[in-house]
Design a protein around this motif. Structure first.
Motif, PDB file in Angstrom:
ATOM      1  N   HIS A  39      -9.419 -47.752-127.957  1.00 24.44           N
ATOM      2  CA  HIS A  39      -8.769 -47.760-126.642  1.00 24.44           C
ATOM      3  C   HIS A  39      -7.303 -47.394-126.862  1.00 24.44           C
ATOM      4  O   HIS A  39      -6.595 -48.079-127.604  1.00 24.44           O
ATOM      5  CB  HIS A  39      -8.877 -49.140-125.986  1.00 24.44           C
ATOM      6  CG  HIS A  39     -10.264 -49.499-125.554  1.00 24.44           C
ATOM      7  ND1 HIS A  39     -11.252 -49.824-126.452  1.00 24.44           N
ATOM      8  CD2 HIS A  39     -10.831 -49.563-124.318  1.00 24.44           C
ATOM      9  CE1 HIS A  39     -12.370 -50.083-125.786  1.00 24.44           C
ATOM     10  NE2 HIS A  39     -12.147 -49.931-124.505  1.00 24.44           N
ATOM     11  N   ASP A  40      -6.862 -46.311-126.229  1.00 28.42           N
ATOM     12  CA  ASP A  40      -5.484 -45.886-126.433  1.00 28.42           C
ATOM     13  C   ASP A  40      -4.515 -46.792-125.675  1.00 28.42           C
ATOM     14  O   ASP A  40      -4.919 -47.640-124.869  1.00 28.42           O
ATOM     15  CB  ASP A  40      -5.299 -44.419-126.036  1.00 28.42           C
ATOM     16  CG  ASP A  40      -5.648 -44.142-124.570  1.00 28.42           C
ATOM     17  OD1 ASP A  40      -5.582 -45.082-123.745  1.00 28.42           O
ATOM     18  OD2 ASP A  40      -5.975 -42.991-124.250  1.00 28.42           O
TER      19      ASP A  40
ATOM     20  N   LYS B 156      -7.841 -48.483-112.892  1.00 28.20           N
ATOM     21  CA  LYS B 156      -8.489 -48.250-114.182  1.00 28.20           C
ATOM     22  C   LYS B 156      -8.615 -49.558-114.953  1.00 28.20           C
ATOM     23  O   LYS B 156      -9.661 -49.847-115.555  1.00 28.20           O
ATOM     24  CB  LYS B 156      -7.698 -47.236-115.004  1.00 28.20           C
ATOM     25  CG  LYS B 156      -8.341 -46.947-116.364  1.00 28.20           C
ATOM     26  CD  LYS B 156      -7.594 -45.871-117.131  1.00 28.20           C
ATOM     27  CE  LYS B 156      -8.285 -45.599-118.471  1.00 28.20           C
ATOM     28  NZ  LYS B 156      -7.617 -44.531-119.243  1.00 28.20           N
ATOM     29  N   GLY B 157      -7.568 -50.367-114.916  1.00 24.47           N
ATOM     30  CA  GLY B 157      -7.609 -51.651-115.607  1.00 24.47           C
ATOM     31  C   GLY B 157      -8.660 -52.582-115.031  1.00 24.47           C
ATOM     32  O   GLY B 157      -9.294 -53.350-115.761  1.00 24.47           O
TER      33      GLY B 157
ATOM     34  N   GLN C  89     -11.943 -51.615-116.562  1.00 20.62           N
ATOM     35  CA  GLN C  89     -11.994 -52.047-117.959  1.00 20.62           C
ATOM     36  C   GLN C  89     -12.234 -53.553-118.048  1.00 20.62           C
ATOM     37  O   GLN C  89     -13.039 -54.024-118.852  1.00 20.62           O
ATOM     38  CB  GLN C  89     -10.674 -51.685-118.659  1.00 20.62           C
ATOM     39  CG  GLN C  89     -10.395 -50.201-118.767  1.00 20.62           C
ATOM     40  CD  GLN C  89     -11.290 -49.504-119.772  1.00 20.62           C
ATOM     41  OE1 GLN C  89     -11.656 -50.081-120.790  1.00 20.62           O
ATOM     42  NE2 GLN C  89     -11.645 -48.269-119.490  1.00 20.62           N
TER      43      GLN C  89
ATOM     44  N   SER D 220      -3.278 -50.232-118.784  1.00 20.04           N
ATOM     45  CA  SER D 220      -3.968 -50.349-117.490  1.00 20.04           C
ATOM     46  C   SER D 220      -4.557 -51.747-117.331  1.00 20.04           C
ATOM     47  O   SER D 220      -4.541 -52.322-116.237  1.00 20.04           O
ATOM     48  CB  SER D 220      -5.068 -49.286-117.372  1.00 20.04           C
ATOM     49  OG  SER D 220      -6.226 -49.612-118.132  1.00 20.04           O
TER      50      SER D 220
ATOM     51  N   GLN E 249      -2.462 -46.221-123.272  1.00 22.81           N
ATOM     52  CA  GLN E 249      -2.484 -46.076-121.817  1.00 22.81           C
ATOM     53  C   GLN E 249      -3.595 -46.928-121.202  1.00 22.81           C
ATOM     54  O   GLN E 249      -3.399 -47.580-120.170  1.00 22.81           O
ATOM     55  CB  GLN E 249      -2.681 -44.598-121.447  1.00 22.81           C
ATOM     56  CG  GLN E 249      -2.744 -44.320-119.950  1.00 22.81           C
ATOM     57  CD  GLN E 249      -1.392 -44.462-119.268  1.00 22.81           C
ATOM     58  OE1 GLN E 249      -0.382 -44.683-119.932  1.00 22.81           O
ATOM     59  NE2 GLN E 249      -1.366 -44.330-117.947  1.00 22.81           N
ATOM     60  N   THR E 250      -4.757 -46.941-121.845  1.00 21.14           N
ATOM     61  CA  THR E 250      -5.871 -47.750-121.344  1.00 21.14           C
ATOM     62  C   THR E 250      -5.544 -49.235-121.448  1.00 21.14           C
ATOM     63  O   THR E 250      -5.837 -50.017-120.535  1.00 21.14           O
ATOM     64  CB  THR E 250      -7.155 -47.432-122.133  1.00 21.14           C
ATOM     65  OG1 THR E 250      -7.486 -46.051-121.962  1.00 21.14           O
ATOM     66  CG2 THR E 250      -8.317 -48.291-121.649  1.00 21.14           C
TER      67      THR E 250
ATOM     68  N   ASP F  93     -15.738 -45.466-116.415  1.00 22.57           N
ATOM     69  CA  ASP F  93     -15.165 -45.738-117.728  1.00 22.57           C
ATOM     70  C   ASP F  93     -15.398 -44.535-118.626  1.00 22.57           C
ATOM     71  O   ASP F  93     -16.503 -44.296-119.088  1.00 22.57           O
ATOM     72  CB  ASP F  93     -15.829 -46.981-118.332  1.00 22.57           C
ATOM     73  CG  ASP F  93     -15.166 -47.421-119.623  1.00 22.57           C
ATOM     74  OD1 ASP F  93     -14.307 -46.668-120.119  1.00 22.57           O
ATOM     75  OD2 ASP F  93     -15.505 -48.497-120.122  1.00 22.57           O
ATOM     76  N   GLU F  94     -14.353 -43.769-118.880  1.00 19.51           N
ATOM     77  CA  GLU F  94     -14.498 -42.553-119.676  1.00 19.51           C
ATOM     78  C   GLU F  94     -14.759 -42.850-121.147  1.00 19.51           C
ATOM     79  O   GLU F  94     -15.078 -41.958-121.917  1.00 19.51           O
ATOM     80  CB  GLU F  94     -13.229 -41.691-119.556  1.00 19.51           C
ATOM     81  CG  GLU F  94     -12.945 -41.225-118.140  1.00 19.51           C
ATOM     82  CD  GLU F  94     -14.005 -40.279-117.599  1.00 19.51           C
ATOM     83  OE1 GLU F  94     -14.805 -39.772-118.400  1.00 19.51           O
ATOM     84  OE2 GLU F  94     -14.039 -40.045-116.391  1.00 19.51           O
ATOM     85  N   ASP F  95     -14.603 -44.120-121.561  1.00 20.49           N
ATOM     86  CA  ASP F  95     -14.878 -44.457-122.955  1.00 20.49           C
ATOM     87  C   ASP F  95     -16.366 -44.467-123.242  1.00 20.49           C
ATOM     88  O   ASP F  95     -16.787 -44.425-124.383  1.00 20.49           O
ATOM     89  CB  ASP F  95     -14.300 -45.837-123.302  1.00 20.49           C
ATOM     90  CG  ASP F  95     -12.791 -45.831-123.251  1.00 20.49           C
ATOM     91  OD1 ASP F  95     -12.209 -44.821-123.678  1.00 20.49           O
ATOM     92  OD2 ASP F  95     -12.211 -46.815-122.775  1.00 20.49           O
TER      93      ASP F  95
END
Length: 362
Positions: free
Chosen positions: A141-142, A75-76, A79, A148, A144-145, A174-176
């Motif tokens: 961006h929370d 995930k990172g 991002q 990542s 957790q993100t 990217d769910e954002d």
């Protein structure tokens, strides 16, 4: 006692004089704020020390979670590819057009290791008077993100270009980057995947050039006489295709090289300068297209002298939060030829969700 009072008066007077002098100096504009006029070395070192100590004091008590989770690292990677390479580069990338003009220079995170606590704090809170944004502002961006991204940064230094491309290719969407109310993506457009089947559509005969182009000061034939048609301006169409291929392949530098210095990009209801697009939405567009299937439906163009317009219609099938969506994308490019080369001076992107069929499919 009298001498002490006199000393205090002298100190106060000196402080007032210094404050007034500093205010006059600041107001005079004598200090050059330009990024191309660098600090004295002693000034730079002092500011760097203040910055580093400020970050460390605020980050030293942050608890570091496990950063070895493969899914967290993946995930990172996504991002980082979407938001960070323009400033902090990637393996095999020597520099970027955006980074060249920045002062101080952002660190090349593909070559240097950053303390995880410091990295988390900086990503979340940003740094004043620099190009480093606060990615955690207002919950954009929370945590957790952000963790990542820190997890990926732990693996990034020493990674080869091939390893980097492989891990980014496996990164989740990217769910954002959510769909808007109509199902359209706020950063989507008519980019065409180079490896996909292409379907040429024909323009309606006699389609007139749009009003946005007819307002140009174009030599030669009157703009109202121009017609958009397939192959109307092959070189301009090739430039449009090259730009889209650069986005598909994640090649930021190639995409930026095709944009004129004064280019404007309109998408999602807002217009950005070339620099603004390079610093944010370009990365998002690349990440969005990486997880979408794109089919070109038609491309038409027209040119007069050194001005041209290219219009592309595409069908885009991204996945948003685990569900497939089909979008109809419209892209309109204005181009100008300078020294024999076509450059893009404006792009207007819009997209709309295709209505679902009766069986509920897109």
């Amino acid at each position: 006692m009298k001498k002490t009072t006199e000393y205090l008066i002298v100190i106060v007077v000196l402080a007032v004089v210094i404050a007034i002098g500093a205010a006059i100096w600041a107001w005079s504009g004598l200090y050059n704020i330009g990024a191309d006029d660098h600090h004295w070395k002693v000034t730079y070192n002092a500011l760097q020390t203040v910055r580093d100590r400020s970050i460390h004091v605020r980050s030293k008590d942050i608890k570091i979670p496990s950063l070895d989770d493969p899914q967290l690292i993946l995930k990172g990677a996504g991002q980082y590819a979407a938001m960070c390479t323009g400033c902090h580069l990637r393996p095999g990338m020597e520099d970027s057009e955006l980074r060249k003009g920045m002062y101080p220079q952002p660190p090349d995170l593909s070559k240097v290791h950053v303390d995880p606590q410091d990295a988390f704090w900086v990503i979340k809170h940003g740094i004043k008077m620099s190009a480093m944004p606060a990615w955690g502002l207002d919950g954009s961006h929370d945590d957790q993100t952000i963790w990542s991204m820190v997890a990926f940064l732990e693996k990034l230094p020493g990674m080869t270009p091939e390893q980097y491309k492989a891990i980014v290719a496996k990164a989740p969407p990217d769910e954002d980057m959510d769909m808007d109310e109509d199902g359209g993506h706020s950063h989507s457009h008519g980019s065409e995947a180079a490896h996909q089947d292409q379907h040429e559509g024909s323009a309606t005969p006699g389609m007139a050039m749009s009003a946005s182009m007819s307002g140009m000061d174009m030599p030669g034939a009157a703009p109202s006489d121009l017609e958009l048609k397939a192959g109307g301006s092959p070189q301009a169409e090739a430039t449009a295709q090259a730009f889209q291929a650069a986005l598909d392949n994640g090649n930021r530098d190639a995409a930026l090289a095709l944009l004129a210095d004064n280019a404007s990009i309109s998408e999602g209801g807002s217009t950005q300068s070339r620099a603004d697009y390079a610093s944010h939405h370009l990365g998002e567009d690349i990440a969005f297209l990486k997880n979408a299937q794109v089919k070109r439906l038609s491309r038409v163009s027209a040119a007069s002298g050194d001005r041209a317009q290219v219009v592309t219609e595409s069908e885009i099938r991204p996945t948003s939060k685990g569900r497939p969506v089909t979008l109809r994308s419209h892209e309109m490019m204005q181009l100008q030829r300078t020294n024999g080369a076509w450059k893009i001076v404006s792009i207007d992107w819009s997209s709309k969700a295709n209505p679902p069929s009766r069986d509920g499919s897109q």
